[in-house]
Write a protein that holds these residues in place. Structure first.
Motif, PDB file in Angstrom:
ATOM      1  N   LEU A  42      34.495  34.439  17.774  1.00 27.82           N
ATOM      2  CA  LEU A  42      34.051  35.925  18.344  1.00 27.82           C
ATOM      3  C   LEU A  42      32.473  36.276  17.417  1.00 27.82           C
ATOM      4  N   THR A  43      31.856  36.966  18.322  1.00 25.57           N
ATOM      5  CA  THR A  43      30.520  37.602  17.855  1.00 25.57           C
ATOM      6  C   THR A  43      30.492  39.057  18.327  1.00 25.57           C
ATOM      7  N   GLU A  44      29.434  39.520  17.713  1.00 30.63           N
ATOM      8  CA  GLU A  44      29.175  40.961  17.703  1.00 30.63           C
ATOM      9  C   GLU A  44      28.403  41.016  19.252  1.00 30.63           C
ATOM     10  N   GLU A  45      27.825  40.000  19.646  1.00 30.78           N
ATOM     11  CA  GLU A  45      27.169  40.087  21.137  1.00 30.78           C
ATOM     12  C   GLU A  45      27.852  40.507  22.056  1.00 30.78           C
ATOM     13  N   ALA A  46      27.548  41.139  22.887  1.00 37.09           N
ATOM     14  CA  ALA A  46      28.585  41.397  23.964  1.00 37.09           C
ATOM     15  C   ALA A  46      28.948  40.309  25.014  1.00 37.09           C
ATOM     16  N   MET A  47      28.146  39.421  25.118  1.00 34.87           N
ATOM     17  CA  MET A  47      28.382  38.166  25.778  1.00 34.87           C
ATOM     18  C   MET A  47      27.520  36.978  25.598  1.00 34.87           C
ATOM     19  N   GLN A  48      28.097  35.920  25.327  1.00 36.25           N
ATOM     20  CA  GLN A  48      27.542  34.635  25.419  1.00 36.25           C
ATOM     21  C   GLN A  48      27.113  34.024  26.623  1.00 36.25           C
ATOM     22  N   PHE A  49      26.101  33.055  26.740  1.00 37.31           N
ATOM     23  CA  PHE A  49      25.956  32.022  27.892  1.00 37.31           C
ATOM     24  C   PHE A  49      27.636  31.365  28.204  1.00 37.31           C
ATOM     25  N   MET A  50      27.734  31.397  29.346  1.00 41.45           N
ATOM     26  CA  MET A  50      28.875  30.889  30.066  1.00 41.45           C
ATOM     27  C   MET A  50      28.750  30.113  31.476  1.00 41.45           C
ATOM     28  N   LYS A  54      33.589  28.730  34.590  1.00 44.59           N
ATOM     29  CA  LYS A  54      34.264  29.496  33.651  1.00 44.59           C
ATOM     30  C   LYS A  54      34.211  31.041  34.039  1.00 44.59           C
ATOM     31  N   TYR A  55      33.163  31.784  34.111  1.00 45.65           N
ATOM     32  CA  TYR A  55      33.104  33.016  34.392  1.00 45.65           C
ATOM     33  C   TYR A  55      33.703  33.363  35.690  1.00 45.65           C
ATOM     34  N   ASP A  56      33.723  32.490  36.754  1.00 45.21           N
ATOM     35  CA  ASP A  56      34.402  32.923  37.891  1.00 45.21           C
ATOM     36  C   ASP A  56      35.844  32.723  37.876  1.00 45.21           C
ATOM     37  N   HIS A  57      36.261  31.786  36.979  1.00 48.40           N
ATOM     38  CA  HIS A  57      37.589  31.690  36.630  1.00 48.40           C
ATOM     39  C   HIS A  57      38.371  32.722  35.979  1.00 48.40           C
ATOM     40  N   LEU A  58      37.682  33.297  34.697  1.00 53.33           N
ATOM     41  CA  LEU A  58      38.138  34.621  34.157  1.00 53.33           C
ATOM     42  C   LEU A  58      38.238  35.774  35.188  1.00 53.33           C
ATOM     43  N   MET A  59      37.100  35.960  35.894  1.00 54.48           N
ATOM     44  CA  MET A  59      37.064  37.085  36.753  1.00 54.48           C
ATOM     45  C   MET A  59      38.141  37.127  37.768  1.00 54.48           C
ATOM     46  N   GLY A  68      37.250  38.727  27.175  1.00 58.54           N
ATOM     47  CA  GLY A  68      38.533  38.187  27.367  1.00 58.54           C
ATOM     48  C   GLY A  68      39.711  39.357  27.635  1.00 58.54           C
ATOM     49  N   LEU A  69      39.466  40.358  27.759  1.00 58.46           N
ATOM     50  CA  LEU A  69      40.652  41.445  27.745  1.00 58.46           C
ATOM     51  C   LEU A  69      40.663  41.643  29.272  1.00 58.46           C
ATOM     52  N   PRO A  70      41.770  42.553  29.866  1.00 55.43           N
ATOM     53  CA  PRO A  70      41.674  42.639  31.453  1.00 55.43           C
ATOM     54  C   PRO A  70      40.554  43.608  31.650  1.00 55.43           C
TER      55      PRO A  70
END
Length: 73
Positions: A42-50, A54-59, A68-70
């Motif tokens: 985990l980082t303090e950045e709002a989002m890292q490169f993805m 993977k992005y579409d899968h999480l969405m 990673g939260l709902p």
């Protein structure tokens, strides 16, 4: 835009889930470098490169890719 040096202009981003506007004062080059540098854990950045898959899968799972939260709907 502030000042004459465009490399030093702050960058503002707003994530699609409606989270707060984030201002990065250190300019575009530093902002892009952070996005393109993998981070472990985990980082303090709002989002890292993805990767887009993977992005579409999480969405598709109803999760906010940056936390990673709902997702708030």
């Amino acid at each position: 835009m502030t000042g004459n040096d465009s490399d030093a202009w702050p960058i503002a981003d707003l994530y699609e889930d409606g989270g707060p506007l984030t201002v990065h004062e250190d300019g575009f080059a530093a902002y892009a470098r952070r996005w393109c540098t993998p981070a472990s854990g985990l980082t303090e950045e709002a989002m890292q490169f993805m990767h887009w898959r993977k992005y579409d899968h999480l969405m598709g799972q109803g999760l906010n890719p940056s936390t990673g939260l709902p997702r708030a709907i």
